[in-house]
Scaffold this motif. Structure first.
Motif, mmCIF file in Angstrom:
data_model
loop_
_atom_site.group_PDB
_atom_site.id
_atom_site.type_symbol
_atom_site.label_atom_id
_atom_site.label_comp_id
_atom_site.label_asym_id
_atom_site.label_seq_id
_atom_site.Cartn_x
_atom_site.Cartn_y
_atom_site.Cartn_z
ATOM 1 N N GLN A 138 0.816 -1.218 0.000
ATOM 2 C CA GLN A 138 0.000 0.000 0.000
ATOM 3 C C GLN A 138 0.849 1.268 0.000
ATOM 4 O OE1 GLN A 138 -3.379 0.318 -0.055
ATOM 5 N NE2 GLN A 138 -3.674 -1.888 -0.219
ATOM 6 N N PHE A 139 2.113 1.124 0.357
ATOM 7 C CA PHE A 139 2.965 2.297 0.519
ATOM 8 C C PHE A 139 4.188 2.191 -0.380
ATOM 9 C CE2 PHE A 139 0.499 1.778 4.387
ATOM 10 C CZ PHE A 139 -0.084 3.036 4.481
ATOM 11 N N THR A 140 4.024 2.715 -1.579
ATOM 12 C CA THR A 140 5.112 2.706 -2.546
ATOM 13 C C THR A 140 6.176 3.712 -2.145
ATOM 14 O OG1 THR A 140 4.095 4.427 -3.906
ATOM 15 C CG2 THR A 140 3.453 2.135 -4.360
ATOM 16 N N SER A 141 7.322 3.637 -2.786
ATOM 17 C CA SER A 141 8.391 4.590 -2.485
ATOM 18 C C SER A 141 7.950 6.017 -2.821
ATOM 19 C CB SER A 141 9.669 4.220 -3.244
ATOM 20 O OG SER A 141 9.424 4.168 -4.637
ATOM 21 N N GLU A 142 7.116 6.157 -3.867
ATOM 22 C CA GLU A 142 6.633 7.494 -4.241
ATOM 23 C C GLU A 142 5.751 8.088 -3.141
ATOM 24 O OE1 GLU A 142 7.830 5.314 -7.786
ATOM 25 O OE2 GLU A 142 6.365 4.839 -6.222
ATOM 26 N N ILE A 143 4.863 7.267 -2.581
ATOM 27 C CA ILE A 143 3.978 7.742 -1.514
ATOM 28 C C ILE A 143 4.783 8.136 -0.290
ATOM 29 C CG2 ILE A 143 2.261 6.960 0.174
ATOM 30 C CD1 ILE A 143 0.940 5.379 -2.074
ATOM 31 N N LEU A 144 5.722 7.288 0.113
ATOM 32 C CA LEU A 144 6.518 7.571 1.307
ATOM 33 C C LEU A 144 7.441 8.763 1.097
ATOM 34 C CD1 LEU A 144 7.365 3.943 2.476
ATOM 35 C CD2 LEU A 144 5.630 5.499 3.381
ATOM 36 N N ASP A 145 7.984 8.890 -0.096
ATOM 37 C CA ASP A 145 8.854 10.029 -0.391
ATOM 38 C C ASP A 145 8.075 11.341 -0.277
ATOM 39 O OD1 ASP A 145 11.461 11.033 -1.372
ATOM 40 O OD2 ASP A 145 10.274 11.695 -3.086
ATOM 41 N N GLU A 146 6.841 11.337 -0.768
ATOM 42 C CA GLU A 146 6.009 12.533 -0.673
ATOM 43 C C GLU A 146 5.637 12.824 0.783
ATOM 44 O OE1 GLU A 146 4.414 15.908 -1.799
ATOM 45 O OE2 GLU A 146 5.370 14.534 -3.223
ATOM 46 N N MET A 147 5.366 11.765 1.547
ATOM 47 C CA MET A 147 5.091 11.946 2.983
ATOM 48 C C MET A 147 6.272 12.618 3.669
ATOM 49 S SD MET A 147 3.333 8.694 4.803
ATOM 50 C CE MET A 147 1.834 7.929 4.200
ATOM 51 N N ARG A 148 7.474 12.099 3.362
ATOM 52 C CA ARG A 148 8.673 12.626 4.021
ATOM 53 C C ARG A 148 8.889 14.097 3.668
ATOM 54 N NH1 ARG A 148 13.763 13.975 4.459
ATOM 55 N NH2 ARG A 148 15.124 12.879 5.944
ATOM 56 N N LYS A 149 8.776 14.423 2.397
ATOM 57 C CA LYS A 149 8.988 15.801 1.959
ATOM 58 C C LYS A 149 7.959 16.737 2.590
ATOM 59 C CE LYS A 149 11.115 14.744 -2.512
ATOM 60 N NZ LYS A 149 10.917 14.739 -3.988
ATOM 61 N N SER A 150 6.702 16.302 2.613
ATOM 62 C CA SER A 150 5.638 17.131 3.174
ATOM 63 C C SER A 150 5.872 17.390 4.659
ATOM 64 C CB SER A 150 4.286 16.452 2.957
ATOM 65 O OG SER A 150 3.252 17.197 3.551
ATOM 66 N N HIS A 151 6.242 16.330 5.401
ATOM 67 C CA HIS A 151 6.503 16.471 6.833
ATOM 68 C C HIS A 151 7.711 17.375 7.068
ATOM 69 C CE1 HIS A 151 6.483 14.932 11.069
ATOM 70 N NE2 HIS A 151 7.746 15.328 10.982
ATOM 71 N N ARG A 152 8.768 17.146 6.311
ATOM 72 C CA ARG A 152 9.979 17.959 6.471
ATOM 73 C C ARG A 152 9.694 19.435 6.223
ATOM 74 N NH1 ARG A 152 13.668 17.572 1.533
ATOM 75 N NH2 ARG A 152 11.949 18.912 0.868
ATOM 76 N N ASP A 153 8.991 19.733 5.134
ATOM 77 C CA ASP A 153 8.710 21.122 4.788
ATOM 78 C C ASP A 153 7.800 21.775 5.824
ATOM 79 O OD1 ASP A 153 10.242 20.711 2.571
ATOM 80 O OD2 ASP A 153 8.577 20.580 1.156
ATOM 81 N N MET A 154 6.808 21.018 6.303
ATOM 82 C CA MET A 154 5.905 21.579 7.301
ATOM 83 C C MET A 154 6.644 21.847 8.604
ATOM 84 S SD MET A 154 2.181 20.106 8.507
ATOM 85 C CE MET A 154 1.649 20.038 6.809
#
Length: 529
Positions: A218-234
């Motif tokens: 359910q959690f591809t590298s693309e999904i997790l990468d976007e999660m990480r970037k979003s959390h980092r930026d926030m």
């Protein structure tokens, strides 16, 4: 933006997902009942099933030291079986296939082999890629601000050590596994990215297990990468905001049209930070209308409304009592309420202190002003029909979202307008529609036009009563209310419309010193001083 399914983001660990401890308890229960257990595996994926159950449901599992002992107990009683399938088959399987040719696990050492192989693929044992260095771990920690980076979690992990004397603690989760055979691993990137901080997320134990053991598909590298970037930026935005002037957030929210209105504090923080302000802890909610019913069509509604919310309105009045000298903070107001309440709240808060007003964007579903939108030109907002003659009463309409439906005007107002006995001042825009306010400067420009109408009615026409009807964004209605000077403005009769099937009806009367609502012969009044 890649996204995981809502079911996994909202209910991230189902009751059937066994971590090491819960798996051990389940296995021991099977042993006590002498039930056979099937251990189905595919690389790092593992599911177990009670073969004595009629439904033979497969439960995702994450075996470790505790459950290893329980598995060995089952081997001793000849109750453990194993079967290897493809990753695709196991990911999609919810119940055991009756055609699977599983075999008994003959030796307890086989359990050691099964779990050691899986641990290696998950990076729990020394993997094939480089170990995570202390410097990399520190960078991941900083990017995460000490919080779980899984979307919607943000669990505080500041008390969890990243390192122990024995080994790295398993809260640093690889997006692309360090082993090519691990979750989302591949021959090209696994070793190359094993010690790259951008490929590693700080996660709580629950979500680490979810993405690697229970639902990696359910959690591809693309999904997790976007999660990480979003959390980092926030996280960076929030931390950077510590250098900005502090602002207190205030909401004016109601469930509109039977639709609940709720916003998480993070949505307000995001909007405030975008304006280079820092939100102080503790959002203040004034005149919160939680009722799911919309009974505004009932003639007694506003009289009952004023009685029901009297305490909250008095709190608002007290909170903005300038004579106390306590009102000094910079404020950010997030208005989304009934028209009469917004006018009243604006009138109470006034213009004595710095108040930043936000407009909810229904299309983008955010309070943050769209940085791509430019302010309208200076001549966008218009005031029509400024009569130079004195009059006892005047009709002022705010028509920014749509034109006022004249057929919905109260009969007495329409007759007076048609006969020329009631002057009509219209505040409108050349950009009429839901996009009429898209920039903070638009709100300022509207205020200029609205103030012109207010002051003309008061100083030139010398009216004693203003009938106010608004078909306009919440931010502009609140802003209009702010411009009514306490103790000096004429009586304002603020109208409400319960829906397209109803006419405009008088809701609240706001004078220089009080607000009131009437139901037949009954009037309820609240002092605004």
């Amino acid at each position: 933006m890649p996204q995981a399914s809502d079911s996994f983001l909202n209910n991230t660990v189902s009751p059937g997902n066994f971590d090491d401890q819960s798996l051990a308890l389940w296995l021991d229960d099977c042993l006590e009942q002498q039930h056979r257990v099937l251990y189905v595996h595919a690389g790092y994926l593992c599911k177990v099933v009670d073969l004595e159950e009629s439904c033979t449901a497969l439960y995702p599992a994450d075996p470790g030291p505790n459950s290893k002992g329980s598995l060995k107990k089952l081997v001793g009683k000849k109750l453990l079986f194993s079967f290897e399938v493809s990753s695709e088959t196991l990911s999609n399987a919810r119940i055991a296939n009756s055609e699977w040719a599983y075999a008994p696990v003959e030796r307890k050492s086989c359990v050691d082999t099964l779990i050691a192989t899986r641990d290696g693929l998950l990076g729990k044992a020394k993997g094939r890629g480089p170990e995570i260095s202390a410097r990399t771990a520190q960078k991941v920690w900083a990017d995460a601000a000490g919080r779980c980076m899984f979307q919607g979690c943000s669990k505080d992990l500041s008390e969890i050590p990243l390192w122990t004397k024995a080994a790295r603690v398993g809260y640093l989760a690889h997006i692309v596994a360090s082993d090519p055979e691990g979750p989302r691993g591949n021959q090209k990137d696994s070793h190359r990215l094993a010690n790259n901080p951008d490929n590693i997320m700080l996660m709580c134990d629950e979500h680490h297990r979810l993405i690697d053991s229970f639902a990696p598909e359910q959690f591809t590298s693309e999904i997790l990468d976007e999660m990480r970037k979003s959390h980092r930026d926030m996280a960076r935005n929030y931390l950077n905001s510590l250098a900005f002037p502090p602002t207190k957030a205030i909401t004016l929210h109601a469930n509109l049209g039977g639709v609940p209105t709720y916003f998480h504090d993070s949505e307000l923080i995001e909007a405030i930070v975008a304006m280079r302000r820092a939100m102080l802890p503790g959002v203040i909610h004034y005149v919160r209308r939680k009722s799911q019913r919309d009974d505004r069509h009932l003639p007694e509604f506003w009289h009952q409304y004023l009685r029901e919310h009297e305490h909250q309105i008095r709190q608002l009045v007290s909170g903005f009592d300038s004579s106390s000298g306590s009102v000094t903070e910079n404020l950010a107001v997030f208005p989304l309420h009934h028209i009469p309440t917004l006018v009243l709240a604006g009138r109470i808060m006034g213009e004595a202190q710095a108040i930043q007003i936000f407009q909810y964007d229904r299309h983008r579903k955010t309070w943050t002003w769209n940085p791509q939108v430019e302010a309208h030109s200076r001549d966008t907002f218009i005031v029509d029909s400024l009569s130079p003659n004195h009059a006892k009463e005047v009709l002022i309409t705010l028509e920014l979202t749509a034109h006022v439906d004249e057929k919905a005007l109260p009969a007495d107002l329409k007759t007076s307008v048609d006969n020329g006995h009631l002057p009509w001042i219209r505040v409108t825009t050349s950009n009429i529609g839901i996009n009429c306010i898209g920039h903070p400067d638009d709100l300022d420009q509207f205020a200029e036009a609205a103030r012109k109408a207010i002051m003309h009615a008061q100083d030139v026409m010398r009216v004693q009563k203003v009938h106010l009807i608004a078909v306009s964004p919440a931010s502009t209605v609140f802003r209009f209310g702010q411009m009514l000077q306490a103790g000096h403005h004429p009586e304002y009769i603020v109208y409400d419309r319960a829906g397209h099937d109803y006419d405009f009806t008088p809701a609240l009367s706001i004078t220089g010193h009080h607000v009131s609502a009437t139901d037949g012969q009954k009037t309820h009044t609240i002092d605004l001083r």
